[in-house]
Structures are given as C-alpha cells and as structure tokens.
Design a protein around this motif. Structure first.
Motif, PDB file in Angstrom:
ATOM      1  N   LYS A  51      46.090  28.383  24.345  1.00 18.87           N
ATOM      2  CA  LYS A  51      47.152  27.510  24.840  1.00 18.87           C
ATOM      3  C   LYS A  51      46.847  26.070  24.446  1.00 18.87           C
ATOM      4  CE  LYS A  51      49.669  26.233  28.973  1.00 18.87           C
ATOM      5  NZ  LYS A  51      49.730  26.285  30.409  1.00 18.87           N
ATOM      6  N   ASN A  52      47.784  25.419  23.814  1.00 16.78           N
ATOM      7  CA  ASN A  52      47.686  24.023  23.376  1.00 16.78           C
ATOM      8  C   ASN A  52      46.663  23.779  22.269  1.00 16.78           C
ATOM      9  OD1 ASN A  52      49.710  23.110  25.193  1.00 16.78           O
ATOM     10  ND2 ASN A  52      48.202  23.179  26.833  1.00 16.78           N
ATOM     11  N   LYS A 102      46.951  20.789  19.658  1.00 18.97           N
ATOM     12  CA  LYS A 102      47.827  19.742  20.184  1.00 18.97           C
ATOM     13  C   LYS A 102      46.996  18.524  20.583  1.00 18.97           C
ATOM     14  CE  LYS A 102      51.461  22.836  21.670  1.00 18.97           C
ATOM     15  NZ  LYS A 102      52.125  23.466  22.801  1.00 18.97           N
ATOM     16  N   PHE A 123      44.583  17.766  23.970  1.00 13.04           N
ATOM     17  CA  PHE A 123      44.215  18.989  24.677  1.00 13.04           C
ATOM     18  C   PHE A 123      42.832  19.534  24.313  1.00 13.04           C
ATOM     19  CE2 PHE A 123      48.748  18.887  25.385  1.00 13.04           C
ATOM     20  CZ  PHE A 123      48.841  19.281  26.713  1.00 13.04           C
TER      21      PHE A 123
END
Length: 138
Positions: free
Chosen positions: A45-46, A49, A52
C-alpha cells in the motif's frame, strides 16, 4: 555447563532486540554531483508514493559507487527505491512520459518495462545482516 551456556546464547539470540545491518552497495552512478535519495517501504500500500516511505536516507555522491550501512530497521520485509538527485532540487526529474531523467534503482535490481514496479517485485527479507548490490539505471 557448556551446554547450558550454549542454550542461553542461542535463546538470547532469538529474542535479541538488535536490528540487523543492511548494507547497500550502489554502483553505476553516472555523474559526480548531487545526492542519492533512498526510500524504504515495508508494504504494498502506497509503495512509490511520495511521503510514504518508512525511512529515508541521503548519500552525497563523490564517486561512481557509494555504500550506506543502515542499522535502524527491524527484521521484516522491505523494498528499496532510490534516485540520483543530480541537480539537488529534491525531486526525481522525469520526462513528459514520466520516465526518470536522473539515475534511479530498486532493490532486487528490478528494471521496469511497462510501468513502475510493484512492492512484490522489489521486496526482500531482512532477517539478519544483509548486503544488497544495487546498480543505478541511467
């Protein structure tokens, strides 16, 4: 007596709070200027990015190779991203298609073909001291 000492040593090693050492040996740095910016991620997840990464590190570029020893990561699964911030503007400059114009690399020396990598492409297990050889893509 020796067997009791050995048993205590083995058990204490299993429950040690010490973090393993992760050594990154980075090669193929093209220009001798700027910094290598490293991001460490611990989940899909992420991944990739901005903001993060669980840890970030910088290495000043002085030659075409660099080494960093990281000792503040607990045991676990991680993925490394990095880019060569040649012009020191604190961002990975990209062309109009989104491909980095500055050198970049991922753990497992993953080379993207049709888009950015996924966490699973770059992940590795840090369960003890480990050295990763990472070659920059220019």
């Amino acid at each position: 007596m020796k067997s009791i000492f050995l048993l205590i040593t083995v058990i204490s090693g299993l429950f040690s709070n010490e973090n393993p050492q992760l050594t990154l040996k980075i090669s193929n740095i093209e220009k001798m200027q700027g910094e290598i910016i490293i991001g460490v991620f611990n989940q899909d997840k992420n991944f990739l990015k901005d903001g993060f990464a669980i840890k970030n590190y910088k290495i000043k570029v002085e030659k075409n190779t660099a080494v960093i020893n990281i000792t503040d990561l607990p045991k676990g699964e991680y993925a490394i991203t990095m880019y060569h911030d040649e012009n020191s503007d604190n961002e990975c400059n990209r062309n109009f298609v989104g491909i980095p114009k500055e050198g970049y690399a991922f753990s497992n020396n993953f080379k993207p073909r049709f888009g950015p990598p996924k966490f699973k492409d770059c992940k590795f297990e840090l369960s003890g001291n480990k050295t990763l050889q990472i070659k920059m893509i220019n």
